[in-house]
Design an enzyme around this catalytic site. Sequence first.
Site, mmCIF file in Angstrom:
data_model
loop_
_atom_site.group_PDB
_atom_site.id
_atom_site.type_symbol
_atom_site.label_atom_id
_atom_site.label_comp_id
_atom_site.label_asym_id
_atom_site.label_seq_id
_atom_site.Cartn_x
_atom_site.Cartn_y
_atom_site.Cartn_z
ATOM 1 N N GLY A 148 0.859 -1.205 0.000
ATOM 2 C CA GLY A 148 0.000 0.000 0.000
ATOM 3 C C GLY A 148 0.881 1.236 0.000
ATOM 4 O O GLY A 148 2.103 1.148 -0.175
ATOM 5 N N SER A 149 0.262 2.396 0.223
ATOM 6 C CA SER A 149 1.000 3.661 0.113
ATOM 7 C C SER A 149 2.167 3.719 1.099
ATOM 8 O O SER A 149 3.281 4.093 0.726
ATOM 9 C CB SER A 149 0.070 4.837 0.402
ATOM 10 O OG SER A 149 -1.141 4.668 -0.255
ATOM 11 N N GLY A 157 3.698 1.207 2.642
ATOM 12 C CA GLY A 157 4.677 0.174 2.297
ATOM 13 C C GLY A 157 5.587 0.645 1.168
ATOM 14 O O GLY A 157 6.812 0.504 1.242
ATOM 15 N N LYS A 184 -0.848 6.993 20.101
ATOM 16 C CA LYS A 184 -1.286 7.098 18.697
ATOM 17 C C LYS A 184 -2.719 6.563 18.572
ATOM 18 O O LYS A 184 -3.549 7.113 17.849
ATOM 19 C CB LYS A 184 -0.308 6.310 17.803
ATOM 20 C CG LYS A 184 -0.719 6.155 16.341
ATOM 21 C CD LYS A 184 -0.181 7.279 15.470
ATOM 22 C CE LYS A 184 -0.830 7.441 14.121
ATOM 23 N NZ LYS A 184 -0.790 6.337 13.214
HETATM 24 O O1 KPL Z 1 -3.132 8.263 11.470
HETATM 25 C C1 KPL Z 1 -4.000 8.897 10.895
HETATM 26 C C2 KPL Z 1 -4.861 8.149 9.938
HETATM 27 O O2 KPL Z 1 -5.421 8.733 9.030
HETATM 28 O O3 KPL Z 1 -4.922 6.913 10.103
HETATM 29 C C3 KPL Z 1 -4.222 10.338 11.236
HETATM 30 C C4 KPL Z 1 -3.237 10.762 12.310
HETATM 31 C C5 KPL Z 1 -5.628 10.559 11.734
HETATM 32 C C6 KPL Z 1 -3.913 11.248 10.086
HETATM 33 O O4 KPL Z 1 -4.870 11.228 9.082
#
Ligand code: KPL
Length: 321
Positions: A15-16, A18, A196
């Site tokens: 994917g992007s 990777g 996160k």
């Molecule tokens: O990690 C992200 C995601 O899109 O999965 C954020 C931090 C929300 C950035 O778009």
Amino acid sequence: MTPTNTSIIHVIGGGSIGLLFAGRLSPFARVHILSRNGDSIATQFSIESPDGSISTYSLDTEHNPQAGIDWLLVCTKSYDAEKAVNLVSARLSENSRIVLLGNGMGYQQRIATNHPSSKVFVASTTEGANRPQIQGTQPAVTCVRHAGTGNTTIGALHSPPPHSIKQDLLALSALLNKASFDNAISENIVMALWRKLIVNCGINPFTAILNCTNGNILRHPFFLTRIDGLCNELADAAQRAGLAISAEECKKSVRLVAAATQYNRSSMLQDVTQGKLTEIDFINGFICQQGALHGQDYPINRELTTKVKELSPMSPAVPQG
Ligand code: KPL
């Protein structure tokens, strides 16, 4: 041993993210991309940097597709990560390092438990990458847009990490530096993953449900009426896992990242618009599972999980524990 000249990096998940990592690492290490069935594939692609410049990469298949794997960079969606590692398990040994570079939580620990002889690392990244939606004829070469520069926190799932694992982390960090990925080593990667996760729980489902960019959730009544309750639940779940974070801090992080990435379409919104499975089971769904372990209901996480599932194809059952 640095993963620069003697080692080979296998990237699974094209994917992007990777392709971004595979391409940018390839001038500094031998990089091979593995397909969904574990075969090495020749890949040509280009990466458009945030400043608009374009670099093209051409990665070859490997000469010995049965050989042991030194470094495996797992860049699949969270629901495919365990399957991806299992696909190449015959090539893994006590010398293999598995680096999990995906969103969400829940699967990392299971992979470490199921592959006790390999060293398992986690990389939590805020690099933003996507595939531009092109109308009409598709270009011959896959194009990845590096939409936003972020940072990558790396750490080991072994606690306390033995000396050799610390050396591996330093080597990985040095390689990421060479490829200009801003990165830091965390002594406590699980807590970094939680931080996160909190941000993803507070942004991704809202963008998917409201069909809007990250910044636009901040003014929406659907977000405004839920964010306080959601952050109470997130702080409770995080505290039970050992992260001393308040609901107010959770809210601040969500607002800060949503504003900093205001024009991004979150990964979950992209999945929904492309008719793909989302990672909701490993984001808000993971919070619900954590609650269940403690006999705790988290109704807002439950509501967001249900609503996102209604927007995407059926999720496979997530193994518990
Ligand atoms: O990690 C992200 C995601 O899109 O999965 C954020 C931090 C929300 C950035 O778009």
